[in-house]
Design a protein around this motif. Structure first.
Motif, PDB file in Angstrom:
ATOM      1  N   VAL A 163      48.521  71.292  -1.206  1.00 18.60           N
ATOM      2  CA  VAL A 163      47.640  70.143  -1.439  1.00 18.60           C
ATOM      3  C   VAL A 163      48.052  68.977  -0.542  1.00 18.60           C
ATOM      4  O   VAL A 163      47.189  68.285   0.010  1.00 18.60           O
ATOM      5  N   THR A 164      49.344  68.771  -0.365  1.00 15.33           N
ATOM      6  CA  THR A 164      49.823  67.687   0.494  1.00 15.33           C
ATOM      7  C   THR A 164      49.362  67.895   1.930  1.00 15.33           C
ATOM      8  O   THR A 164      48.824  66.977   2.558  1.00 15.33           O
ATOM      9  N   VAL A 165      49.563  69.092   2.450  1.00 16.69           N
ATOM     10  CA  VAL A 165      49.144  69.385   3.823  1.00 16.69           C
ATOM     11  C   VAL A 165      47.624  69.270   3.949  1.00 16.69           C
ATOM     12  O   VAL A 165      47.115  68.681   4.906  1.00 16.69           O
ATOM     13  N   ALA A 166      46.898  69.812   2.979  1.00 20.78           N
ATOM     14  CA  ALA A 166      45.434  69.767   3.025  1.00 20.78           C
ATOM     15  C   ALA A 166      44.936  68.322   3.028  1.00 20.78           C
ATOM     16  O   ALA A 166      44.001  67.988   3.765  1.00 20.78           O
ATOM     17  N   HIS A 167      45.553  67.474   2.222  1.00 20.83           N
ATOM     18  CA  HIS A 167      45.116  66.074   2.158  1.00 20.83           C
ATOM     19  C   HIS A 167      45.364  65.362   3.484  1.00 20.83           C
ATOM     20  O   HIS A 167      44.473  64.678   4.001  1.00 20.83           O
ATOM     21  N   PHE A 168      46.555  65.512   4.043  1.00 29.26           N
ATOM     22  CA  PHE A 168      46.853  64.779   5.267  1.00 29.26           C
ATOM     23  C   PHE A 168      46.077  65.315   6.466  1.00 29.26           C
ATOM     24  O   PHE A 168      45.621  64.535   7.308  1.00 29.26           O
ATOM     25  N   VAL A 169      45.864  66.620   6.548  1.00 28.33           N
ATOM     26  CA  VAL A 169      45.026  67.174   7.617  1.00 28.33           C
ATOM     27  C   VAL A 169      43.600  66.660   7.461  1.00 28.33           C
ATOM     28  O   VAL A 169      42.948  66.272   8.443  1.00 28.33           O
ATOM     29  N   ASN A 170      43.112  66.639   6.228  1.00 34.25           N
ATOM     30  CA  ASN A 170      41.763  66.141   5.960  1.00 34.25           C
ATOM     31  C   ASN A 170      41.640  64.670   6.342  1.00 34.25           C
ATOM     32  O   ASN A 170      40.684  64.261   7.008  1.00 34.25           O
ATOM     33  N   PHE A 171      42.596  63.867   5.923  1.00 30.39           N
ATOM     34  CA  PHE A 171      42.571  62.433   6.210  1.00 30.39           C
ATOM     35  C   PHE A 171      42.562  62.167   7.711  1.00 30.39           C
ATOM     36  O   PHE A 171      41.736  61.397   8.218  1.00 30.39           O
ATOM     37  N   PHE A 172      43.466  62.812   8.440  1.00 30.18           N
ATOM     38  CA  PHE A 172      43.557  62.568   9.876  1.00 30.18           C
ATOM     39  C   PHE A 172      42.358  63.153  10.632  1.00 30.18           C
ATOM     40  O   PHE A 172      41.947  62.613  11.652  1.00 30.18           O
ATOM     41  N   SER A 173      41.783  64.226  10.129  1.00 27.74           N
ATOM     42  CA  SER A 173      40.585  64.789  10.764  1.00 27.74           C
ATOM     43  C   SER A 173      39.397  63.854  10.605  1.00 27.74           C
ATOM     44  O   SER A 173      38.616  63.660  11.548  1.00 27.74           O
ATOM     45  N   VAL A 174      39.231  63.283   9.427  1.00 25.30           N
ATOM     46  CA  VAL A 174      38.141  62.319   9.217  1.00 25.30           C
ATOM     47  C   VAL A 174      38.367  61.084  10.085  1.00 25.30           C
ATOM     48  O   VAL A 174      37.424  60.577  10.714  1.00 25.30           O
ATOM     49  N   ALA A 175      39.606  60.614  10.156  1.00 23.57           N
ATOM     50  CA  ALA A 175      39.904  59.452  11.001  1.00 23.57           C
ATOM     51  C   ALA A 175      39.626  59.766  12.470  1.00 23.57           C
ATOM     52  O   ALA A 175      39.028  58.941  13.178  1.00 23.57           O
ATOM     53  N   ALA A 176      40.010  60.959  12.931  1.00 25.12           N
ATOM     54  CA  ALA A 176      39.754  61.337  14.326  1.00 25.12           C
ATOM     55  C   ALA A 176      38.259  61.435  14.608  1.00 25.12           C
ATOM     56  O   ALA A 176      37.789  61.032  15.682  1.00 25.12           O
ATOM     57  N   THR A 177      37.508  61.939  13.649  1.00 21.35           N
ATOM     58  CA  THR A 177      36.058  62.035  13.827  1.00 21.35           C
ATOM     59  C   THR A 177      35.439  60.644  13.921  1.00 21.35           C
ATOM     60  O   THR A 177      34.597  60.387  14.792  1.00 21.35           O
ATOM     61  N   LEU A 178      35.835  59.749  13.032  1.00 17.14           N
ATOM     62  CA  LEU A 178      35.292  58.389  13.068  1.00 17.14           C
ATOM     63  C   LEU A 178      35.678  57.670  14.355  1.00 17.14           C
ATOM     64  O   LEU A 178      34.856  56.947  14.939  1.00 17.14           O
TER      65      LEU A 178
END
Length: 141
Positions: free
Chosen positions: A15-30
């Motif tokens: 869950v920790t890895v999934a959250h941080f990958v998700n967060f940084f992927s959304v930030a990179a997309t924006l």
């Protein structure tokens, strides 16, 4: 959550890895959208982000329904309802665009495409960051 501490530790790390990958992927997309002004780079990143989020959501849905965590289950239900609503909007847009008799103004069609393909999925992606944050916070306690 569970009596087996190995499962809890393994799930916490996942869950920790999934959250941080998700967060940084959304930030990179924006950031890609902000820099490239709606170019193909942002759309490509957003496509892979959407695939990643769907896989994580399916796995999280199965895991959290097994452990019956009510708050996260509610957030995941809302996420799946948002996905269903987005798919319904995409279907309606496709039907209207496919079977239209009157020529629409290209500006209206372009705005509809931007909203349907970029804005709504990014809002759902940002909501899913909140969902993964709640899952991460759940394990942090």
């Amino acid at each position: 959550m569970t009596a087996n501490p190995f499962v809890s530790t393994l799930l916490h790390r996942t869950v920790t890895v999934a959250h941080f990958v998700n967060f940084f992927s959304v930030a990179a997309t924006l950031i890609a959208y902000a820099i490239a002004q709606l170019s193909g780079i942002g759309i490509i990143i957003q496509f892979f982000l959407g695939c990643y989020q769907l896989v994580v959501a399916v796995l999280a849905s199965f895991a959290y329904w097994k452990w019956k965590t009510p708050t996260v289950c509610k957030l995941l239900k809302i996420y799946w309802l948002l996905i269903l609503a987005w798919l319904t909007c995409a279907g309606i847009y496709w039907i209207v665009n496919e079977f239209k008799d009157v020529e629409f103004d290209w500006i209206i069609i372009r705005v509809a495409i931007i909203v349907e393909l970029i804005v709504l999925p990014m809002l759902i992606a940002i909501y899913f960051v909140y969902v993964t944050h709640r899952m991460y916070s759940d394990f942090k306690q």
